[in-house]
Design a protein around this motif. Sequence first.
Motif, PDB file in Angstrom:
ATOM      1  N   ASP A  27       0.824  -1.201   0.000  1.00 14.37           N
ATOM      2  CA  ASP A  27       0.000   0.000   0.000  1.00 14.37           C
ATOM      3  C   ASP A  27       0.861   1.255   0.000  1.00 14.37           C
ATOM      4  N   GLY A  70      -0.935   4.270  -0.050  1.00 11.92           N
ATOM      5  CA  GLY A  70      -1.881   5.282   0.419  1.00 11.92           C
ATOM      6  C   GLY A  70      -2.674   5.964  -0.670  1.00 11.92           C
ATOM      7  N   GLU A 119      -5.624   5.160  -3.607  1.00 13.57           N
ATOM      8  CA  GLU A 119      -6.574   4.194  -4.167  1.00 13.57           C
ATOM      9  C   GLU A 119      -6.508   4.239  -5.690  1.00 13.57           C
ATOM     10  N   PHE A 171      -6.608   0.228  -2.398  1.00 14.51           N
ATOM     11  CA  PHE A 171      -5.347   0.762  -1.890  1.00 14.51           C
ATOM     12  C   PHE A 171      -4.257  -0.307  -1.963  1.00 14.51           C
ATOM     13  N   VAL A 224       6.734  -0.410   7.470  1.00  8.43           N
ATOM     14  CA  VAL A 224       6.574   0.836   6.725  1.00  8.43           C
ATOM     15  C   VAL A 224       7.946   1.319   6.270  1.00  8.43           C
ATOM     16  N   LYS A 256       5.869   8.909  -1.226  1.00  3.98           N
ATOM     17  CA  LYS A 256       4.842   8.164  -0.510  1.00  3.98           C
ATOM     18  C   LYS A 256       5.512   7.088   0.340  1.00  3.98           C
ATOM     19  N   ASP A 257       4.910   6.827   1.497  1.00  2.00           N
ATOM     20  CA  ASP A 257       5.348   5.697   2.304  1.00  2.00           C
ATOM     21  C   ASP A 257       4.845   4.418   1.668  1.00  2.00           C
ATOM     22  N   THR A 281       3.717   0.689   2.668  1.00  3.73           N
ATOM     23  CA  THR A 281       3.329  -0.138   3.815  1.00  3.73           C
ATOM     24  C   THR A 281       3.080  -1.568   3.342  1.00  3.73           C
TER      25      THR A 281
END
Length: 162
Positions: free
Chosen positions: A36, A38, A40, A51, A135, A154-155, A157
């Motif tokens: 993910d 973050g 969609e 996501f 993360v 963006k992170d 995850t």
Amino acid sequence: MYNNYKTFLASIAFLIIVSCQDTNPLFGKWKLSSWDIGVEMNLNEDTIKSFNLLDEVDCNNKEVLTIKSDGTINSVNTFSPLIKISKTNKKYNLNASCNEGSIGFASSYKIVDDIIVIEPNDQKYYFNGIQLTRVFKKAIKVYDSSFTKIIETKDLTLNYIK
């Protein structure tokens, strides 16, 4: 008499082995369940946005993380598609291509509360009772439409389930 003694010793040994087995819920095999960033998206054009990029890309996900009671952690078939993301007028565009082959890692770890800390670099997996989460801060670069300038990060995850 000798057979009774042997049976008694075998029973004691069995009980010791069974009682000493570690029942920590962190130990065992964990399958990657979501990837993910973050945002969609509906990359596979099935009218369902998600996501979880694993739902949207056609890459094979065979990643399994194994946490052992002997203080070792390893991952095989690590999921690592090549991801290119751009953003135009608040809309994200993602292009993913699948890597062939297999990569992985092996390391030692320590447990601090419900956190697996991989040594020596202190990377962390967080345990919430049913899943592990890792993360990677600012791991995904988002470019402008011409892929010449990074406009945000963006992170990433990763979630794992047994």
